[in-house]
Design a protein around this motif. Structure first.
Motif, PDB file in Angstrom:
ATOM      1  N   ARG A 132       0.845  -1.207   0.000  1.00 37.87           N
ATOM      2  CA  ARG A 132       0.000   0.000   0.000  1.00 37.87           C
ATOM      3  C   ARG A 132       0.877   1.254   0.000  1.00 37.87           C
ATOM      4  O   ARG A 132       0.659   2.184  -0.779  1.00 37.87           O
ATOM      5  CB  ARG A 132      -0.925  -0.010   1.217  1.00 37.87           C
ATOM      6  N   LYS A 133       1.899   1.261   0.853  1.00 37.56           N
ATOM      7  CA  LYS A 133       2.786   2.426   0.918  1.00 37.56           C
ATOM      8  C   LYS A 133       3.557   2.610  -0.379  1.00 37.56           C
ATOM      9  O   LYS A 133       3.787   3.735  -0.818  1.00 37.56           O
ATOM     10  CB  LYS A 133       3.753   2.284   2.093  1.00 37.56           C
ATOM     11  N   GLU A 174       1.278   4.253  -2.825  1.00 38.86           N
ATOM     12  CA  GLU A 174       1.147   5.681  -2.514  1.00 38.86           C
ATOM     13  C   GLU A 174       2.386   6.445  -2.965  1.00 38.86           C
ATOM     14  O   GLU A 174       2.284   7.553  -3.511  1.00 38.86           O
ATOM     15  CB  GLU A 174       0.938   5.879  -1.011  1.00 38.86           C
ATOM     16  N   THR A 217       2.382   6.851  -6.678  1.00 40.81           N
ATOM     17  CA  THR A 217       1.404   7.874  -7.053  1.00 40.81           C
ATOM     18  C   THR A 217       1.968   9.273  -6.790  1.00 40.81           C
ATOM     19  O   THR A 217       1.831  10.183  -7.624  1.00 40.81           O
ATOM     20  CB  THR A 217       0.101   7.680  -6.260  1.00 40.81           C
TER      21      THR A 217
END
Length: 158
Positions: free
Chosen positions: A76-77, A80, A83
């Protein structure tokens, strides 16, 4: 007397056979007790090993669950971060385009000044307006350079 002798023999044989039976039964009881002790010991060791292995399995399951949770969090990190990097790259491109536009405007103003030449020197207001515009464009250019540096530093951090 012969009768007495015959009577004593069967009694001694009976007594002897009873003693032998008692000895055999005592040996059998001892052997059975030893066998029961070994079976109990083996069962105890098996149960102990089963409980120990079960505890290790539970620990491994917890570790596996923790690893899955940590892996999901890292993924998930990472998403992010990717992104954010893409966003910074897009912003850097936009700032570079603005920088190029300001640079071309500044060049156009300089060209107009060189073409105008003497006519600009006669008009003080026009000259002052152009100088003000050049100053504004130079400040905007400097701000865009600072923005580019900040974006580059942010990209290096990631």
């Amino acid at each position: 007397m012969n009768e007495a002798f015959y009577e004593i023999e069967p009694r001694t044989e009976r007594t002897h056979s009873k003693r032998l039976a008692k000895r055999l039964s005592k040996k059998a009881v001892v052997r059975a007790a030893i066998a029961a002790l070994w079976v109990s010991l083996a069962a105890g060791v098996f149960i102990l090993a089963y409980v120990y292995v079960g505890g290790i399995q539970k620990q491994l399951d917890r570790i596996h669950q923790t690893n899955q949770t940590n892996t999901a969090e890292l993924n998930r990190k990472l998403s992010e971060l990717e992104t954010a990097l893409q966003s910074n790259a897009d912003q850097a491109k936009a700032v570079q385009q603005q920088f190029a536009a300001v640079q071309s405007e500044l060049n156009a103003v300089k060209e107009e000044m060189s073409l105008a030449g003497d006519s600009l020197s006669s008009t003080a207001q026009t000259k002052q307006a152009l100088n003000d515009r050049i100053t504004e464009l130079s400040k905007e250019l400097e701000e865009l350079r600072k923005s580019i540096k900040k974006l580059e530093e942010a990209a290096r951090v990631y």
